[in-house]
Design a protein around this motif. Structure first.
Motif, PDB file in Angstrom:
ATOM      1  N   PRO A   1     -49.928  -2.524 -22.260  1.00 28.77           N
ATOM      2  CA  PRO A   1     -50.823  -3.596 -21.835  1.00 28.77           C
ATOM      3  C   PRO A   1     -50.061  -4.741 -21.166  1.00 28.77           C
ATOM      4  O   PRO A   1     -49.706  -5.721 -21.817  1.00 28.77           O
ATOM      5  N   SER A   2     -49.829  -4.627 -19.889  1.00 31.66           N
ATOM      6  CA  SER A   2     -49.062  -5.609 -19.132  1.00 31.66           C
ATOM      7  C   SER A   2     -49.835  -6.918 -18.977  1.00 31.66           C
ATOM      8  O   SER A   2     -50.972  -6.918 -18.506  1.00 31.66           O
ATOM      9  N   VAL A   3     -49.206  -8.026 -19.351  1.00 34.15           N
ATOM     10  CA  VAL A   3     -49.848  -9.331 -19.179  1.00 34.15           C
ATOM     11  C   VAL A   3     -49.999  -9.689 -17.693  1.00 34.15           C
ATOM     12  O   VAL A   3     -51.062 -10.155 -17.277  1.00 34.15           O
ATOM     13  N   PRO A   4     -48.969  -9.469 -16.840  1.00 29.94           N
ATOM     14  CA  PRO A   4     -49.164  -9.744 -15.405  1.00 29.94           C
ATOM     15  C   PRO A   4     -50.301  -8.925 -14.780  1.00 29.94           C
ATOM     16  O   PRO A   4     -51.033  -9.440 -13.931  1.00 29.94           O
ATOM     17  N   LEU A   5     -50.457  -7.664 -15.171  1.00 28.45           N
ATOM     18  CA  LEU A   5     -51.567  -6.864 -14.639  1.00 28.45           C
ATOM     19  C   LEU A   5     -52.910  -7.429 -15.089  1.00 28.45           C
ATOM     20  O   LEU A   5     -53.889  -7.410 -14.332  1.00 28.45           O
ATOM     21  N   LEU A   6     -52.959  -7.918 -16.312  1.00 23.31           N
ATOM     22  CA  LEU A   6     -54.189  -8.539 -16.810  1.00 23.31           C
ATOM     23  C   LEU A   6     -54.530  -9.773 -15.983  1.00 23.31           C
ATOM     24  O   LEU A   6     -55.687  -9.974 -15.593  1.00 23.31           O
ATOM     25  N   VAL A   7     -53.521 -10.588 -15.687  1.00 22.12           N
ATOM     26  CA  VAL A   7     -53.744 -11.795 -14.887  1.00 22.12           C
ATOM     27  C   VAL A   7     -54.126 -11.428 -13.456  1.00 22.12           C
ATOM     28  O   VAL A   7     -55.007 -12.055 -12.864  1.00 22.12           O
ATOM     29  N   TYR A   8     -53.490 -10.400 -12.901  1.00 21.69           N
ATOM     30  CA  TYR A   8     -53.856  -9.944 -11.553  1.00 21.69           C
ATOM     31  C   TYR A   8     -55.310  -9.472 -11.527  1.00 21.69           C
ATOM     32  O   TYR A   8     -56.042  -9.755 -10.561  1.00 21.69           O
ATOM     33  N   GLY A   9     -55.728  -8.753 -12.550  1.00 20.17           N
ATOM     34  CA  GLY A   9     -57.115  -8.286 -12.603  1.00 20.17           C
ATOM     35  C   GLY A   9     -58.106  -9.428 -12.553  1.00 20.17           C
ATOM     36  O   GLY A   9     -59.132  -9.353 -11.874  1.00 20.17           O
ATOM     37  N   MET A  10     -57.774 -10.517 -13.261  1.00 17.35           N
ATOM     38  CA  MET A  10     -58.640 -11.691 -13.233  1.00 17.35           C
ATOM     39  C   MET A  10     -58.619 -12.348 -11.855  1.00 17.35           C
ATOM     40  O   MET A  10     -59.657 -12.709 -11.303  1.00 17.35           O
ATOM     41  N   ALA A  11     -57.412 -12.487 -11.278  1.00 18.97           N
ATOM     42  CA  ALA A  11     -57.281 -13.178  -9.998  1.00 18.97           C
ATOM     43  C   ALA A  11     -57.909 -12.395  -8.854  1.00 18.97           C
ATOM     44  O   ALA A  11     -58.488 -12.978  -7.925  1.00 18.97           O
ATOM     45  N   ALA A  12     -57.811 -11.065  -8.910  1.00 23.41           N
ATOM     46  CA  ALA A  12     -58.322 -10.219  -7.828  1.00 23.41           C
ATOM     47  C   ALA A  12     -59.725  -9.703  -8.096  1.00 23.41           C
ATOM     48  O   ALA A  12     -60.261  -8.943  -7.279  1.00 23.41           O
ATOM     49  N   GLN A  13     -60.300 -10.085  -9.243  1.00 21.99           N
ATOM     50  CA  GLN A  13     -61.622  -9.582  -9.633  1.00 21.99           C
ATOM     51  C   GLN A  13     -61.625  -8.059  -9.650  1.00 21.99           C
ATOM     52  O   GLN A  13     -62.533  -7.398  -9.144  1.00 21.99           O
ATOM     53  N   GLU A  14     -60.568  -7.489 -10.258  1.00 24.44           N
ATOM     54  CA  GLU A  14     -60.412  -6.044 -10.329  1.00 24.44           C
ATOM     55  C   GLU A  14     -60.467  -5.598 -11.783  1.00 24.44           C
ATOM     56  O   GLU A  14     -60.170  -6.368 -12.698  1.00 24.44           O
ATOM     57  N   SER A  15     -60.841  -4.341 -12.016  1.00 21.57           N
ATOM     58  CA  SER A  15     -60.979  -3.804 -13.367  1.00 21.57           C
ATOM     59  C   SER A  15     -59.615  -3.702 -14.058  1.00 21.57           C
ATOM     60  O   SER A  15     -58.714  -3.032 -13.555  1.00 21.57           O
ATOM     61  N   VAL A  16     -59.480  -4.335 -15.204  1.00 20.65           N
ATOM     62  CA  VAL A  16     -58.229  -4.269 -15.961  1.00 20.65           C
ATOM     63  C   VAL A  16     -57.965  -2.851 -16.484  1.00 20.65           C
ATOM     64  O   VAL A  16     -56.821  -2.370 -16.396  1.00 20.65           O
ATOM     65  N   PRO A  17     -58.958  -2.125 -17.034  1.00 21.95           N
ATOM     66  CA  PRO A  17     -58.690  -0.734 -17.442  1.00 21.95           C
ATOM     67  C   PRO A  17     -58.178   0.136 -16.294  1.00 21.95           C
ATOM     68  O   PRO A  17     -57.293   0.967 -16.482  1.00 21.95           O
ATOM     69  N   LYS A  18     -58.708  -0.051 -15.091  1.00 22.89           N
ATOM     70  CA  LYS A  18     -58.218   0.714 -13.933  1.00 22.89           C
ATOM     71  C   LYS A  18     -56.765   0.357 -13.628  1.00 22.89           C
ATOM     72  O   LYS A  18     -55.942   1.228 -13.336  1.00 22.89           O
TER      73      LYS A  18
END
Length: 424
Positions: free
Chosen positions: A151-168
């Protein structure tokens, strides 16, 4: 307005101001001197940005990693991996790679892996005949895998910033992370043979079973996180909460290594880290709003369309940009700073935003151990007591490995998207 959006942020960064202060100062300057907008908009956007359900996962993932890193979890994981590898030449180096990868599936914070795994593995590698240069380079570089795999924290933040699915994004990061771990593992075996490092102990089923029995509770955290998300049992945020509760119960009542004081100290460390992250998130959110209101992304998309820049060249340019930025700014700040500007451009070029998220994360992972300001370098220096020159020399081969992996991930999207399609 160009002063507030362009010159001022760059000048403040060069002067060494914290990233949140750079963003906040730029926004305040624009609102006061260049825009006829009530200052209440600043407050509304600051709080609106962090009013996100997905962001709740950040402190809980960090808390789970803090708890697991304070006891003997690292040693238990090392024992499992080492007893499973057996007498392969370079077994201690491979154990370092495998343990750090597994620990990344618990914590998602790179520096935590460097400190926790390094304390256990580097003394053992020294005794086995590995040079300080190689050991320091390996532990400094392998920790960066932790921001790529879930569970990468940067990927989680990117998902929020890019409005992209975190599970994907988590699913897409799994195969690239494992690929990088495999590439580092191959290099470790080659160096071990070249330097004449003796092989480890032979594989024994009894030893492996004993190590697995001692460490099975430590392996439960990544199983809960990934199994829960992709089994459809709970969301990433819910999995973070459950992982934190699981880590607290295991370290307190199963391993019996942490007292209530230790758990409280882990909570304080989590609050401090999460506060830093959310402060940057809030300031980056209002800076992104400022860019959008002034139509900066729209203007850049129009320029891109008129210039007819190909996706291949665009990805090359963005890779160079993120590699440079990652050398000076931490991954979370870089993602929040550049995403509002670049996501519209990437979409206009027809690049998958999930694929782009992994490309961005791998770039910034390199920045974690790239001179001059890679945070993993300073964690390793503090832990090992080595000169920076020695660590820098040890890092060079691993930078090359990561750059090769980055090229493959960038221009072979199937590496990124295959695991996502299998798991979603």
């Amino acid at each position: 307005m160009n002063f507030a959006l362009g010159f001022l942020p760059v000048a403040l960064l060069l002067l060494g101001f914290p990233i949140f202060l750079v963003l906040l100062t730029s926004v305040c300057t624009a609102l006061v001197f260049f825009m006829d907008v009530p200052l209440a908009a600043l407050q509304q956007n600051l709080f609106g940005t962090i009013d996100s359900y997905a962001l709740l996962a950040v402190p809980f993932f960090v808390y789970a990693g803090e708890l697991m890193g304070r006891g003997s979890v690292a040693q238990r994981l090392v024992d499992i991996v080492q007893s499973g590898i057996g007498s392969v030449r370079g077994s201690l180096g491979l154990t370092t790679v495998g343990t750090a990868t597994i620990f990344g599936a618990i914590s998602g914070v790179s520096s935590a892996a460097v400190a926790t795994i390094g304390k256990v593995m580097v003394p053992a590698m020294r005794r086995a005949g590995y040079s300080d240069k190689f050991s320091a380079g390996l532990i400094t570089a392998v920790g960066a895998i932790d921001v790529i795999i879930p569970p990468s924290v940067p990927l989680l933040v990117y998902g929020m910033a890019a409005q992209e699915s975190v599970p994907k994004l988590y699913a897409a990061g799994l195969l690239p992370g494992l690929m990088i771990a495999a590439m580092i593992g191959i290099y470790v075996v080659w160096v071990s043979k070249k330097e004449g490092v003796p092989p480890g102990e032979r594989f024994q089923l009894r030893t492996f079973a004993r190590a697995l029995g001692r460490g099975v509770w430590a392996l439960g955290a990544p199983v809960i996180i990934l199994g829960g998300i992709y089994g459809g049992v709970f969301s990433p945020t819910e999995s973070a909460v459950i992982a934190a509760i699981y880590a607290a119960l295991v370290t307190r009542f199963v391993f019996r290594e942490l007292g209530w004081k230790d758990i409280l100290e882990a909570s304080v460390a989590t609050v401090m880290f999460s506060g830093q992250v959310l402060l940057i998130v809030a300031c980056a959110g209002v800076f992104g709003w400022l860019l959008t209101v002034n139509q900066v992304p729209t203007t850049m998309v129009q320029w891109l369309t008129e210039a007819q820049v190909s996706p291949t060249m665009l990805l090359l340019a963005l890779n160079i940009l993120f590699l440079v930025v990652g050398c000076f700014i931490d991954p979370i700040s870089a993602i929040l700073l550049l995403s509002p500007l670049l996501i519209p451009i990437v979409k206009a070029a027809g690049i998958d935003t999930v694929h782009f998220g992994i490309v961005v994360t791998v770039n910034l992972a390199i920045g974690l151990f790239h001179p001059p300001f890679g945070i993993n370098i300073f964690v390793a220096q503090t832990m090992l007591g080595l000169k920076l020159e020695t660590i820098y020399k040890g890092i060079v081969p691993f930078i090359v490995i990561y750059l090769i992996a980055l090229a493959l991930i960038t221009y072979l999207p199937a590496i990124t998207l295959a695991s996502m399609r299998m798991m979603m």
